[in-house]
Scaffold this active site. Structure first.
Site, PDB file in Angstrom:
ATOM      1  N   GLU A  38      53.939  86.357  24.822  1.00 33.80           N
ATOM      2  CA  GLU A  38      54.078  87.754  24.435  1.00 33.80           C
ATOM      3  C   GLU A  38      53.421  88.647  25.485  1.00 33.80           C
ATOM      4  O   GLU A  38      53.961  89.662  25.910  1.00 33.80           O
ATOM      5  CB  GLU A  38      53.418  87.936  23.056  1.00 33.80           C
ATOM      6  CG  GLU A  38      53.610  89.283  22.423  1.00 33.80           C
ATOM      7  CD  GLU A  38      55.067  89.573  22.064  1.00 33.80           C
ATOM      8  OE1 GLU A  38      55.325  90.689  21.634  1.00 33.80           O
ATOM      9  OE2 GLU A  38      55.937  88.667  22.226  1.00 33.80           O
ATOM     10  N   SER A  85      16.622  91.933  45.581  1.00 33.43           N
ATOM     11  CA  SER A  85      16.692  90.544  45.144  1.00 33.43           C
ATOM     12  C   SER A  85      15.492  90.279  44.230  1.00 33.43           C
ATOM     13  O   SER A  85      14.803  91.216  43.828  1.00 33.43           O
ATOM     14  CB  SER A  85      16.754  89.596  46.326  1.00 33.43           C
ATOM     15  OG  SER A  85      15.607  89.717  47.097  1.00 33.43           O
ATOM     16  N   LEU A  86      15.290  89.041  43.871  1.00 33.86           N
ATOM     17  CA  LEU A  86      14.250  88.741  42.888  1.00 33.86           C
ATOM     18  C   LEU A  86      13.210  87.815  43.482  1.00 33.86           C
ATOM     19  O   LEU A  86      13.523  86.943  44.293  1.00 33.86           O
ATOM     20  CB  LEU A  86      14.870  88.047  41.665  1.00 33.86           C
ATOM     21  CG  LEU A  86      15.761  88.898  40.777  1.00 33.86           C
ATOM     22  CD1 LEU A  86      16.446  88.023  39.743  1.00 33.86           C
ATOM     23  CD2 LEU A  86      14.940  89.969  40.085  1.00 33.86           C
ATOM     24  N   GLU A 117      17.590  86.066  30.755  1.00 33.83           N
ATOM     25  CA  GLU A 117      19.022  85.868  31.012  1.00 33.83           C
ATOM     26  C   GLU A 117      19.232  84.647  31.902  1.00 33.83           C
ATOM     27  O   GLU A 117      18.447  84.407  32.800  1.00 33.83           O
ATOM     28  CB  GLU A 117      19.584  87.103  31.756  1.00 33.83           C
ATOM     29  CG  GLU A 117      19.254  88.416  31.086  1.00 33.83           C
ATOM     30  CD  GLU A 117      19.665  89.636  31.918  1.00 33.83           C
ATOM     31  OE1 GLU A 117      20.221  89.446  33.018  1.00 33.83           O
ATOM     32  OE2 GLU A 117      19.408  90.753  31.457  1.00 33.83           O
ATOM     33  N   LYS A 119      20.265  82.699  35.005  1.00 31.00           N
ATOM     34  CA  LYS A 119      20.478  83.158  36.376  1.00 31.00           C
ATOM     35  C   LYS A 119      21.753  82.505  36.897  1.00 31.00           C
ATOM     36  O   LYS A 119      21.786  81.322  37.205  1.00 31.00           O
ATOM     37  CB  LYS A 119      19.296  82.804  37.268  1.00 31.00           C
ATOM     38  CG  LYS A 119      19.444  83.372  38.662  1.00 31.00           C
ATOM     39  CD  LYS A 119      18.140  83.282  39.425  1.00 31.00           C
ATOM     40  CE  LYS A 119      18.257  83.952  40.779  1.00 31.00           C
ATOM     41  NZ  LYS A 119      19.281  83.356  41.645  1.00 31.00           N
ATOM     42  N   ASP A 121      24.689  81.301  39.150  1.00 27.82           N
ATOM     43  CA  ASP A 121      24.708  80.901  40.553  1.00 27.82           C
ATOM     44  C   ASP A 121      26.045  81.307  41.169  1.00 27.82           C
ATOM     45  O   ASP A 121      26.943  80.501  41.350  1.00 27.82           O
ATOM     46  CB  ASP A 121      24.480  79.393  40.667  1.00 27.82           C
ATOM     47  CG  ASP A 121      24.028  79.013  42.064  1.00 27.82           C
ATOM     48  OD1 ASP A 121      23.745  79.934  42.864  1.00 27.82           O
ATOM     49  OD2 ASP A 121      23.938  77.808  42.342  1.00 27.82           O
ATOM     50  N   ARG A 140      26.787  92.635  47.893  1.00 24.66           N
ATOM     51  CA  ARG A 140      25.423  93.113  48.048  1.00 24.66           C
ATOM     52  C   ARG A 140      25.113  93.386  49.523  1.00 24.66           C
ATOM     53  O   ARG A 140      24.420  94.333  49.845  1.00 24.66           O
ATOM     54  CB  ARG A 140      24.480  92.048  47.495  1.00 24.66           C
ATOM     55  CG  ARG A 140      23.053  92.320  47.767  1.00 24.66           C
ATOM     56  CD  ARG A 140      22.184  91.363  46.947  1.00 24.66           C
ATOM     57  NE  ARG A 140      20.810  91.667  47.194  1.00 24.66           N
ATOM     58  CZ  ARG A 140      20.093  91.110  48.161  1.00 24.66           C
ATOM     59  NH1 ARG A 140      20.633  90.209  48.942  1.00 24.66           N
ATOM     60  NH2 ARG A 140      18.838  91.451  48.346  1.00 24.66           N
ATOM     61  N   LYS A 293      13.313  89.869  32.478  1.00 22.34           N
ATOM     62  CA  LYS A 293      13.202  91.292  32.766  1.00 22.34           C
ATOM     63  C   LYS A 293      12.351  91.971  31.700  1.00 22.34           C
ATOM     64  O   LYS A 293      12.528  91.685  30.512  1.00 22.34           O
ATOM     65  CB  LYS A 293      14.591  91.948  32.778  1.00 22.34           C
ATOM     66  CG  LYS A 293      15.513  91.349  33.824  1.00 22.34           C
ATOM     67  CD  LYS A 293      16.920  91.905  33.771  1.00 22.34           C
ATOM     68  CE  LYS A 293      17.786  91.195  34.825  1.00 22.34           C
ATOM     69  NZ  LYS A 293      19.196  91.529  34.730  1.00 22.34           N
ATOM     70  N   CYS A 411       5.876  71.138  76.050  1.00 23.71           N
ATOM     71  CA  CYS A 411       6.997  71.846  75.442  1.00 23.71           C
ATOM     72  C   CYS A 411       8.301  71.122  75.755  1.00 23.71           C
ATOM     73  O   CYS A 411       8.592  70.852  76.919  1.00 23.71           O
ATOM     74  CB  CYS A 411       7.046  73.275  75.975  1.00 23.71           C
ATOM     75  SG  CYS A 411       8.504  74.168  75.427  1.00 23.71           S
ATOM     76  N   CYS A 434       9.072  80.616  78.849  1.00 19.00           N
ATOM     77  CA  CYS A 434       9.737  79.428  78.298  1.00 19.00           C
ATOM     78  C   CYS A 434      11.172  79.762  77.877  1.00 19.00           C
ATOM     79  O   CYS A 434      11.401  80.666  77.059  1.00 19.00           O
ATOM     80  CB  CYS A 434       8.948  78.916  77.101  1.00 19.00           C
ATOM     81  SG  CYS A 434       9.805  77.657  76.156  1.00 19.00           S
TER      82      CYS A 434
HETATM   83  S1  IVH Z   1      18.964  91.030  38.156  1.00 15.95           S
HETATM   84  C1  IVH Z   1      16.732  93.961  40.642  1.00 15.95           C
HETATM   85  N1  IVH Z   1      20.067  89.260  36.536  1.00 15.95           N
HETATM   86  O1  IVH Z   1      20.047  86.585  41.414  1.00 15.95           O
HETATM   87  C2  IVH Z   1      17.266  92.821  39.873  1.00 15.95           C
HETATM   88  N2  IVH Z   1      20.193  88.869  38.881  1.00 15.95           N
HETATM   89  O2  IVH Z   1      17.798  87.388  43.814  1.00 15.95           O
HETATM   90  C3  IVH Z   1      18.430  92.250  40.514  1.00 15.95           C
HETATM   91  N3  IVH Z   1      21.417  86.845  39.498  1.00 15.95           N
HETATM   92  O3  IVH Z   1      21.577  88.034  43.994  1.00 15.95           O
HETATM   93  C4  IVH Z   1      19.068  91.140  39.906  1.00 15.95           C
HETATM   94  N4  IVH Z   1      21.915  86.205  37.465  1.00 15.95           N
HETATM   95  O4  IVH Z   1      23.027  88.115  41.966  1.00 15.95           O
HETATM   96  C5  IVH Z   1      19.803  89.593  37.811  1.00 15.95           C
HETATM   97  N5  IVH Z   1      20.997  87.791  35.003  1.00 15.95           N
HETATM   98  C6  IVH Z   1      20.752  88.136  36.274  1.00 15.95           C
HETATM   99  C7  IVH Z   1      21.190  87.345  37.366  1.00 15.95           C
HETATM  100  C8  IVH Z   1      20.889  87.757  38.658  1.00 15.95           C
HETATM  101  C9  IVH Z   1      22.029  85.931  38.764  1.00 15.95           C
HETATM  102  C10 IVH Z   1      21.340  86.840  40.985  1.00 15.95           C
HETATM  103  C11 IVH Z   1      21.702  88.146  41.603  1.00 15.95           C
HETATM  104  C12 IVH Z   1      20.848  88.254  42.849  1.00 15.95           C
HETATM  105  C13 IVH Z   1      19.854  87.164  42.671  1.00 15.95           C
HETATM  106  C14 IVH Z   1      18.463  87.730  42.710  1.00 15.95           C
END
Ligand code: IVH
Length: 669
Positions: A38, A85-86, A117, A119, A121, A140, A293, A411, A434
């Protein structure tokens, strides 16, 4: 004709609405209410109508999901807000450290709640919606500048082309992760194997390769998926917490991972971490940890960001994947600062989806501590995106044939004697000429954390160096297209592109040039601090040691290294030549609006009641001021908390403005 077109438009609007509704039920909610045939029928009708009236095709039409003609290259996109990044935490103890840091920073907050949450990949993307319509999607990139992959992202069914519901925000920037499910990944690789195409090492590489296709019709055929996890500016959605934000994103039509949990305290965070670890293997997608977070967005705002990572979130990584293999030998690499690093040569082995054949051994002490011998069976591990390392030799499997690792006395590149510098474990080649060091510096200069000149990657720099076309940095700017075009593997077009990319790098920011130069102890963060303070190369070059030391974040070792660098006549000559060749770091964009504390230098003493020292310092920096760690004539204000030290009297003598906590609050409000 006009009538017919009007009718077509009306029908198209109905079709788009229906297709959108059913796609959301199917891909996002996983609760379809019509049969696939459908849906296909409605879709075909849409395509036919749009083919008859191409002028009626809209940006947000479901037909845009099939992709379009290939692009030459991706345009670049400036993120309105940097994509950070984290920081990583390994294990539960480091999660506790994280909470301790938060509580110390916030001082007056007794209890924190969180959102935990999975993470994902995959790879981070940003989606920009204007008046509810998807107008741009990007990678990014380096956090500030990414690639425009809008057309590719439109092919992903879980990416809404239009927000659901009435009254969408005027502007919404959604962030999340594009990923490939494990089943889709396996199927894709099977197809590739059958077609004799190279296989993807893991789902993440497959997802990244798929969204960075210049031909979006290829992206459309890849089984990609998307989970939203945030917004660049949560104020756009008027929410108070991360939990609310995710609920809001879900109601706007985004997929939010169902394994996201609200956690009233750290105990629940840890429990969820254990739970995810347990169910991880059974999930249909790969996760490499859990992101924690702080739930309150107001507290997130107060906590703010460090150079590249927010203070309010952390990635708690899962334990590493391990494998055993044989240590075949040890190579010695000379870095750009002359440090000689042993690198393990391993019999290739798969660890966590990636084939590993080399691992860093850091230094001699590390080899001794682990008692590694050539020929040993060794345990190798890889944690997420961290470089692989050898955990330990498997002593029980030794045959007696294993040989000890001997460090070189000279070296491996230039033969100069190696030295151990005081207080350092690294073995260093101190020959300023060098060749290995020079080549490494050149590779760093043009590379990603340097000037990032497209077309001048490692291989090309090796070639230019061996061909003696580039011996030092200024030589790069003297390259002519004809010279390059005559080299092996080059053509007129690639030579021209490379020279254009070199030319474009003449106007980078001072910070970028500084980190590209590879001054010891000056990485991206320090380079940004230097730019902030000195603005021009000339001012920085003549800054005294004392002046350098007043920059917050720069200590004695770094300051001395900067002075040593600029005091070197060879460096001065090199920089003069660069200037002649037109390398002129551009003036930074002026900060937006007048910052109230610009020009002010604050020094803190004693304890403040309402702020931690770290938060107070952050506030000053946000408002354009500087924080000093010692008393000097440069200091404009001394902020006295409870129990001020000897600084108070000295400041009075120097005639510096003295503020109590209330005065400080007034200053920053
Ligand atoms: S928050 C400022 N939440 O992890 C906070 N990141 O180094 C930014 N990632 O490249 C990220 N799952 O793509 C956040 N639930 C999640 C995530 C997440 C995967 C990745 C994100 C980033 C890397 C952080």
């Amino acid at each position: 004709m006009a009538d017919e077109k009007e009718a077509a438009l009306a029908r198209l609007q109905v079709l788009r609405g229906e297709l959108d509704y059913h796609a959301h039920r199917y891909y996002v909610l996983d609760q379809p209410v019509i049969a696939d045939v459908e849906y296909d029928r409605l879709f075909r009708e849409l395509l036919e109508l749009e083919e008859r009236f191409p002028e009626l095709v809209s940006e947000d039409s479901p037909s845009q999901r099939v992709g379009g003609a290939p692009l030459e290259k991706f345009a670049t996109v400036q993120h309105r807000h940097a994509m950070l990044s984290l920081e990583n935490a390994f294990g539960e103890a480091e999660l506790r450290d994280f909470e301790e840091r938060l509580l110390r920073f916030l001082k007056d907050t007794p209890q924190l709640s969180y959102v935990a949450e999975p993470k994902m990949d995959g790879l981070a993307i940003e989606l920009v919606y204007e008046q509810g319509v998807l107008v741009q999607g990007s990678t990014r990139g380096d956090g500030r500048t990414g690639e425009d992959i809008t057309r590719n992202l439109k092919t992903i069914a879980a990416v809404p082309l239009r927000l659901r519901g009435e009254n969408p925000p005027a502007l919404l920037e959604v962030r999340g992760e594009v990923f490939m499910g494990s089943a889709g990944f396996r199927k894709l690789n099977e197809e590739r194997a059958a077609a004799g195409e190279p296989l993807f090492a893991n789902p993440r590489n497959a997802a990244a390769g798929s969204v960075r296709q210049l031909d979006s019709r290829l992206t459309a055929r890849r089984p990609l998926d998307f989970y939203a996890y945030g917004s660049s500016d949560p104020a756009q959605l008027a929410c108070a917490t991360q939990q609310e934000l995710l609920a809001r994103l879900s109601s706007l039509g985004f997929k939010v991972n169902p394994l996201v949990r609200f956690c009233p305290g750290l105990a629940e965070v840890i429990a969820h971490y254990r739970h995810l670890l347990e169910i991880r293997a059974g999930l249909d997608y790969e996760i490499d940890g859990m992101v924690v977070k702080v739930n309150s967005l107001a507290l997130q705002e107060r906590l703010g960001n460090k150079a590249r990572t927010p203070r309010w979130a952390i990635a708690c990584k899962f334990p590493a994947s391990q494998a055993t293999t044989t240590l075949l030998g040890v190579d010695f690499q000379v870095g750009r600062t002359g440090a000689v690093t042993p690198v393990a040569i391993l019999a290739p082995v798969a660890v966590g989806g990636v084939t590993v054949s080399r691992a860093t051994l850091h230094n001699e002490e590390e080899i001794k501590r682990k008692d590694l011998r050539i020929g040993d069976r060794v345990l190798v591990q890889r944690a997420g995106d961290v470089i692989p390392e050898i955990v330990q030799p498997i002593v029980a499997l030794r045959t007696g044939q294993e040989k000890p690792v001997t460090m070189p006395g000279h070296c491996p590149s230039c033969g100069h004697g190696l030295v151990h510098e005081e207080g350092e474990v690294a073995l260093r080649c101190v020959n300023a000429h060098c060749p290995a060091q020079r080549l490494r510096s050149l590779i760093h200069f043009t590379g990603k954390s340097g000037m990032d000149i497209e077309g001048l990657g490692r291989k090309v720099m090796e070639q230019l160096f061996t061909e003696k076309l580039v011996a030092d940095i200024p030589d790069i700017y003297a390259l002519q297209p004809e010279t390059l075009a005559a080299l092996d593997g080059w053509a007129a077009k690639s030579a021209e592109n490379a020279v254009a990319a070199i030319a474009a790098s003449r106007n980078v920011s001072l910070a970028r040039l500084l980190s590209a130069l590879g001054i010891r102890h000056v990485g991206e963060v320090t380079a940004a601090l230097l730019e902030e303070r000195f603005q021009t190369m000339e001012r920085l070059m003549t800054a005294s040691l004392e002046e350098l030391l007043t920059v917050e974040g720069i200590g004695a070792q770094v300051a001395a290294s900067i002075r040593d660098y600029f005091d070197d006549p060879a460096v001065q000559q090199m920089l003069a030549r660069l200037r002649q060749l037109g390398v002129a770091p551009g003036k930074r964009l002026a900060p937006q609006g007048e910052l109230p504390l610009r020009g002010a230098v604050l020094l803190f003493t004693g304890t403040l009641a309402g702020f931690s020292r770290d938060e107070a310092k952050e506030l000053v920096k946000k408002l354009g001021g500087q924080v000093s760690s010692s008393l000097s004539r440069k200091v404009t204000h001394l902020v006295c908390g409870d129990k001020p030290g000897s600084k108070l009297q000295k400041a009075e003598e120097l005639g510096i403005t003295i503020l109590d906590e209330k005065g400080f609050q007034q200053l920053i409000s």
